[in-house]
Design an enzyme around this catalytic site. Structure first.
Site, PDB file in Angstrom:
ATOM      1  N   HIS A  94       0.720  -1.222  -0.109  1.00  0.00           N
ATOM      2  CA  HIS A  94      -0.133  -0.119   0.724  1.00  0.00           C
ATOM      3  C   HIS A  94       1.131   1.545  -0.130  1.00  0.00           C
ATOM      4  O   HIS A  94       1.729   1.613   1.271  1.00  0.00           O
ATOM      5  CB  HIS A  94      -0.847  -0.512   0.915  1.00  0.00           C
ATOM      6  CG  HIS A  94      -1.938  -1.156   0.606  1.00  0.00           C
ATOM      7  ND1 HIS A  94      -2.735  -1.472   2.328  1.00  0.00           N
ATOM      8  CD2 HIS A  94      -2.859  -1.575   0.042  1.00  0.00           C
ATOM      9  CE1 HIS A  94      -3.867  -2.095   1.688  1.00  0.00           C
ATOM     10  NE2 HIS A  94      -4.089  -2.442   0.290  1.00  0.00           N
ATOM     11  N   ASP A  96       0.972   4.467   1.109  1.00  0.00           N
ATOM     12  CA  ASP A  96       1.133   5.149   2.949  1.00  0.00           C
ATOM     13  C   ASP A  96       2.335   4.203   3.053  1.00  0.00           C
ATOM     14  O   ASP A  96       3.205   5.242   4.120  1.00  0.00           O
ATOM     15  CB  ASP A  96      -0.125   5.098   3.673  1.00  0.00           C
ATOM     16  CG  ASP A  96      -0.533   3.557   3.853  1.00  0.00           C
ATOM     17  OD1 ASP A  96      -0.908   2.811   2.862  1.00  0.00           O
ATOM     18  OD2 ASP A  96      -0.590   3.843   5.149  1.00  0.00           O
ATOM     19  N   HIS A  97       2.924   3.299   2.962  1.00  0.00           N
ATOM     20  CA  HIS A  97       3.814   2.287   3.369  1.00  0.00           C
ATOM     21  C   HIS A  97       5.119   2.547   2.382  1.00  0.00           C
ATOM     22  O   HIS A  97       6.290   2.006   2.577  1.00  0.00           O
ATOM     23  CB  HIS A  97       3.118   1.078   3.764  1.00  0.00           C
ATOM     24  CG  HIS A  97       2.197   1.202   4.948  1.00  0.00           C
ATOM     25  ND1 HIS A  97       2.675   0.672   6.477  1.00  0.00           N
ATOM     26  CD2 HIS A  97       1.308   1.394   4.590  1.00  0.00           C
ATOM     27  CE1 HIS A  97       1.586   1.112   7.239  1.00  0.00           C
ATOM     28  NE2 HIS A  97       1.192   1.250   5.906  1.00  0.00           N
TER      29      HIS A  97
HETATM   30 ZN   LIG Z   1      -1.220   1.518   6.007  1.00  0.00          ZN
END
Ligand SMILES: [Zn+2]
Length: 291
Positions: A94, A96-97
Site C-alpha cells: 500500500h 502509504d507504506h
Molecule cells: Zn497503512
C-alpha cells in the site's frame, strides 16, 4: 451478544493527533511520523528506524509517502542516531507504506526488501518467510502476516518487539478488504504473531502497544469472531443482499465508511463460503448460513 471489549480502552495512550513527530521507543528503534494523517492512516504512517546503537547503521521499515518533509525528518532522525541508512524494508505494497521505497532506495543507494517484486523493484530483494536479516548490528526476523494484503510481512526484532505494519493498528481494528485481503489468512497471522509472545507491537499507524500486546491480539480475534456471528445471525432468516448485510452488521454507519465496510463484509463472506457455511447466489445475494 455483546461486542468484545478493547483492552486499550483502559490504557494511557496518546489522544488522536497528539503523537510526537519523532520518538525513541527503545534503544533499537526510533519512530518518525509521516505527515499524512487521515481517517484510514490515523495520525499518519509510522516509519521505523531500527539499528543497534553504536553500529553506525540503521534500516528503515516502511518509508511511507514520498514526501520531501518526511525524507528530511527521517534523515534528521538518522543523523541524531549517528547512523546511515543501509536498507529499506516494506511491510506491504500500500502506498502509504511503500510509495517512497523506490525513490529513496535510488536516492540513498540502498536496496529495498519486501515480499512483492513490485515493491522490491529491479535491484531489490525478495524476503522469504522466517528468514533472519542480519542488518545494522542486529537481527530482524521476517514473519509472514498475510491478510490485510496478500504480501504483508511483520518484522520481529531482537528485543522481542514486532513491527506489525497494518496487521494491527495502534487504535481500532485493521481492514481486511476483499479481494486482496483474506480473512482466513488474517486470523492465522494474528495467531502467529500472538505465538511469538511480542514484548511490544509497533504499528503502521497509531501508538505503540507495550502494555499487554497479547491482549490486543486476542481482542482482534474476538472482534472478528463477533462480526462473523453477526453475519451468520443476519443470514438466519434467509438470503440477503450484501448491502442489506452491511446495514444489519453496521447500523448507523456514516455513508463514507460504507465502501470499506462492504469490502470487509465481502472478505468475511469469503471466509464463510470457503468453509462451506454460506452459498453465494446470483444478484449479489448470499444464501442461508449453516452454523
Ligand atoms: Zn497503512
Amino acid at each position: 451478544m455483546s461486542a468484545p471489549l478493547d483492552p486499550r480502552a483502559g490504557w494511557d495512550l496518546p489522544a488522536p493527533g497528539t503523537m510526537p513527530a519523532v520518538a525513541e521507543l527503545e534503544p533499537l528503534v526510533t519512530r518518525v511520523l509521516a505527515p499524512n494523517p487521515s481517517g484510514m492512516t490515523l495520525d499518519g504512517t509510522n516509519t521505523y528506524l531500527v539499528g543497534e546503537p553504536g553500529s553506525g547503521q540503521l534500516v528503515v521499515v516502511d518509508p511511507g509517502p514520498a514526501d520531501p518533509r518526511h525524507l528530511a525528518a527521517v534523515r534528521a532522525a538518522a543523523a541524531a542516531r549517528d547512523a546511515e541508512v543501509v536498507a529499506l524494508l516494506v511491510t506491504h505494497h500500500h502506498g502509504d507504506h511503500a510509495e517512497a521505497a523506490g525513490p529513496w532506495g535510488a536516492l540513498l543507494g540502498v536496496p529495498v526488501a519486501a515480499a512483492s517484486p513490485a515493491v522490491a523493484g529491479p535491484g531489490g530483494r525478495l524476503l522469504a518467510p522466517g528468514e533472519r536479516l542480519a542488518l545494522a548490528g542486529t537481527t530482524l526476523q521476517v514473519v509472514p502476516t498475510p491478510g490485510h494484503t496478500a504480501d504483508h510481512l511483520a518484522f520481529r526484532l531482537a528485543s522481542g518487539a514486532v513491527l506489525v505494519g497494518d496487521h494491527v493498528l495502534g487504535r481500532g481494528t485493521s481492514v481486511v478488504a476483499h479481494p486482496d485481503g483474506d480473512l482466513t489468512a488474517y486470523l492465522e497471522s494474528l495467531r502467529r504473531v500472538h505465538a511469538l509472545g511480542p514484548s511490544a507491537l509497533y504499528c503502521g499507524h497509531g501508538p505503540e502497544l507495550t502494555e499487554d500486546p497479547g491482549a490486543v491480539l486476542e481482542f482482534y480475534l474476538a472482534h472478528r469472531a463477533h462480526r462473523e456471528r453477526q453475519l451468520v445471525d443476519a443470514l438466519a432468516a434467509g438470503p440477503r443482499t450484501v448491502p442489506a448485510l452491511v446495514a444489519a452488521v453496521y447500523p448507523g454507519l456514516p455513508a463514507e465508511l460504507v465502501p470499506a465496510a462492504t469490502r470487509s463484509t465481502r472478505a468475511a463472506l469469503g471466509k464463510l463460503a470457503a468453509e462451506g457455511r454460506v452459498e453465494p447466489a446470483p444478484g449479489d445475494v448470499v444464501g442461508p448460513a449453516r452454523p
